[in-house]
Design a protein around this motif. Sequence first.
Motif, mmCIF file in Angstrom:
data_model
loop_
_atom_site.group_PDB
_atom_site.id
_atom_site.type_symbol
_atom_site.label_atom_id
_atom_site.label_comp_id
_atom_site.label_asym_id
_atom_site.label_seq_id
_atom_site.Cartn_x
_atom_site.Cartn_y
_atom_site.Cartn_z
ATOM 1 N N GLN A 116 -2.860 0.249 15.019
ATOM 2 C CA GLN A 116 -1.378 0.811 14.508
ATOM 3 C C GLN A 116 -0.733 -0.097 15.391
ATOM 4 O O GLN A 116 0.953 -0.113 15.050
ATOM 5 C CB GLN A 116 -1.469 2.533 14.322
ATOM 6 N N SER A 139 0.987 -0.941 0.072
ATOM 7 C CA SER A 139 -0.261 -0.327 0.327
ATOM 8 C C SER A 139 0.981 1.451 0.332
ATOM 9 O O SER A 139 0.488 2.100 -0.697
ATOM 10 C CB SER A 139 -1.254 -0.084 0.948
ATOM 11 N N GLU A 149 -0.932 11.644 14.164
ATOM 12 C CA GLU A 149 -1.147 10.941 12.577
ATOM 13 C C GLU A 149 -1.986 10.954 11.808
ATOM 14 O O GLU A 149 -2.674 11.864 11.354
ATOM 15 C CB GLU A 149 0.017 9.882 12.446
ATOM 16 N N HIS A 150 -2.711 10.000 13.413
ATOM 17 C CA HIS A 150 -4.339 9.816 12.677
ATOM 18 C C HIS A 150 -5.310 9.638 14.126
ATOM 19 O O HIS A 150 -4.844 9.640 14.785
ATOM 20 C CB HIS A 150 -3.958 7.752 12.151
ATOM 21 N N SER A 190 3.808 4.505 13.936
ATOM 22 C CA SER A 190 2.533 5.185 13.190
ATOM 23 C C SER A 190 1.998 4.825 14.342
ATOM 24 O O SER A 190 2.228 4.558 15.386
ATOM 25 C CB SER A 190 1.761 3.204 12.334
ATOM 26 N N HIS A 231 2.587 -2.523 13.907
ATOM 27 C CA HIS A 231 3.062 -1.975 13.490
ATOM 28 C C HIS A 231 4.542 -2.274 13.754
ATOM 29 O O HIS A 231 5.548 -2.183 12.972
ATOM 30 C CB HIS A 231 2.970 -0.669 12.568
ATOM 31 N N HIS A 233 -1.872 7.581 2.940
ATOM 32 C CA HIS A 233 -1.075 7.225 4.127
ATOM 33 C C HIS A 233 -0.341 7.786 4.503
ATOM 34 O O HIS A 233 0.242 7.964 6.008
ATOM 35 C CB HIS A 233 -1.816 5.998 4.384
ATOM 36 N N ASP A 272 -5.663 3.150 5.787
ATOM 37 C CA ASP A 272 -4.457 2.684 5.111
ATOM 38 C C ASP A 272 -4.024 2.162 3.755
ATOM 39 O O ASP A 272 -3.503 2.153 3.203
ATOM 40 C CB ASP A 272 -4.387 1.939 6.107
ATOM 41 N N TYR A 273 -5.529 1.481 3.846
ATOM 42 C CA TYR A 273 -5.653 0.541 2.172
ATOM 43 C C TYR A 273 -5.696 1.276 0.935
ATOM 44 O O TYR A 273 -5.555 1.374 -0.422
ATOM 45 C CB TYR A 273 -6.005 -0.676 2.790
HETATM 46 N N1 LIG Z 1 -0.768 2.961 9.239
HETATM 47 C C1 LIG Z 1 0.169 3.333 8.266
HETATM 48 C C2 LIG Z 1 0.733 4.616 8.309
HETATM 49 O O1 LIG Z 1 1.112 5.225 9.724
HETATM 50 C C3 LIG Z 1 0.813 3.159 6.895
HETATM 51 C C4 LIG Z 1 0.149 1.657 6.760
HETATM 52 C C5 LIG Z 1 0.194 0.400 5.317
HETATM 53 N N2 LIG Z 1 -0.050 -0.355 6.000
HETATM 54 C C6 LIG Z 1 -0.954 -0.962 6.925
HETATM 55 N N3 LIG Z 1 -0.714 0.893 7.340
#
Ligand SMILES: N[C@H](CO)Cc1c[nH]c[nH+]1
Length: 438
Positions: A267, A148, A335-336, A245, A270, A376, A369-370
């Motif tokens: 998040q 993504s 960020e989000h 993230s 990640h 994103h 995110d996708y």
């Molecule tokens: N949350 C990430 C940006 O902080 C982007 C992402 C890619 N795949 C899953 N999440």
Amino acid sequence: MSDKSTATIARLSTVDGAFHQHLDTLLDWEGVSDKAVQARVEEILADVKQRGDSAVVEATNRFDRLSVEGMEQLRLSPEQLKKAFDSLSAEQRNALSAAAERIKRYHERQKPNSWQYEEADGTVLGQKVTPLDRAGIYVPGGKAAYPSSVLMNAIPAHVAGVREIVMVVPTPDGVLNDLVLAAAHLAGVDYVFTIGGAQAVAALAYGTESVPRVDKIVGPGNIYVATAKRAVFGQVGIDMIAGPSEIMVVSDGQTDPDWLAMDLFSQAEHDEDAQAILVSWNAAHLDAVEASIERLLPTLEREEIARASLQRRGALILCQDQAEAIELINRIAPEHLELSVEAPNDWLDQIRHAGAIFMGRHTSEALGDYCAGPNHVLPTSGTARFSSPLGVYDFQKRSSIIHCSPDGASELGKIASVLARGESLTAHARSAEYRIND
Ligand SMILES: N[C@H](CO)Cc1c[nH]c[nH+]1
Ligand SMILES: NC(=O)c1ccc[n+]([C@@H]2O[C@H](COP(=O)([O-])OP(=O)(O)OC[C@H]3O[C@@H](n4cnc5c(N)ncnc54)[C@H](O)[C@@H]3O)[C@@H](O)[C@H]2O)c1
Ligand SMILES: [Zn+2]
């Protein structure tokens, strides 16, 4: 603050005297860029600058556990990318194409136009928008593979009209991800190198025998990537510092606690350094979300990473009311931001700092995110105070246009002459004065 050694996630309350201190500590990601990281990054940058490909190969073998002999083994051909695309299942191909289509449609709307206007004396002023010649896109790959992110970086570059896109992506232990390669094919990336970390940033910034030097480096990454991007800024452009993230959810207490727990995990999974924060003025609701966290965490495939992230940097924060929740949003500049509340539109005017705002209970951050369409790649660590999502504008620059008529030059010359003499810059003044009519 609850005892971190036993609790999965800290419980904070804004009425606690030490609240602001606890929050500052929790938010301090840049703190992980200690002297050791700085020193290592500087060493890698200097080595790549001096020795080019050989230094990139050595660092890649060392940090990504490979044993390649030359850069040619770290370059993927267009045929390999196409083959990966063709090998996808129809379901994966369709999902990737649908996401790409939506991201493209959204970013088409961001395209700025060049403009000009003419003044009464015939002088024309304007602004000309020009795409970058060559952009470097960093696609992270240390702890997860991000097809993504390939789309989110490359599509706006294309929409902007960038001539050449050079992508770097680490492949730890030599594991290639077909979806990442397929996304590079779909998004029309020109070069792909399987390198990451500070060595990849250095290769893009300085150029090597194999890696073309770019004009700007964009994309998210870990602390080595962020520190390297910061260091090469000036030599090349950078988009922003997009680090681990983050998600901040504000709930009015009416959203299913299981949904919220999973939104936080989305998040936290990640990276151990990722940050997940939930704010509510309903203490019983926070209890319910904490119970959901405890019950659902062991069901995650990436439980260990998510648990570490929640333990290190997560928090459930009890605030007094909606107004205090808004203060926290603007202070954290996440960020989000998920507004899991009944009437999110009523909040929007008061929110000044957030990378992306997800409105209402049904808009989970994962959709952004996708495939929702917006980018994103977003500013993290509070930098949403002054940075914006990655966009078409990051791949373009502007030139001013000034075309004076003889009358316009004469009138402007009189003003410039006075100001230039005030600065004792007489060549400036005389240059302007030559064009004065009378
Ligand atoms: N949350 C990430 C940006 O902080 C982007 C992402 C890619 N795949 C899953 N999440
Ligand atoms: N903000 C966004 O838009 C966004 C999008 C996707 C991912 N992310 C974040 O990006 C980050 C990606 O991090 P990642 O680690 O998975 O991948 P990464 O590609 O950023 O980093 C991996 C590279 O780091 C280097 N490295 C690792 N340990 C090192 C060491 N000890 N010394 C020197 N170099 C070292 C290696 O060269 C490796 O190739 C995560 O924090 C994730 O949350 C952010
Ligand atoms: Zn994500």
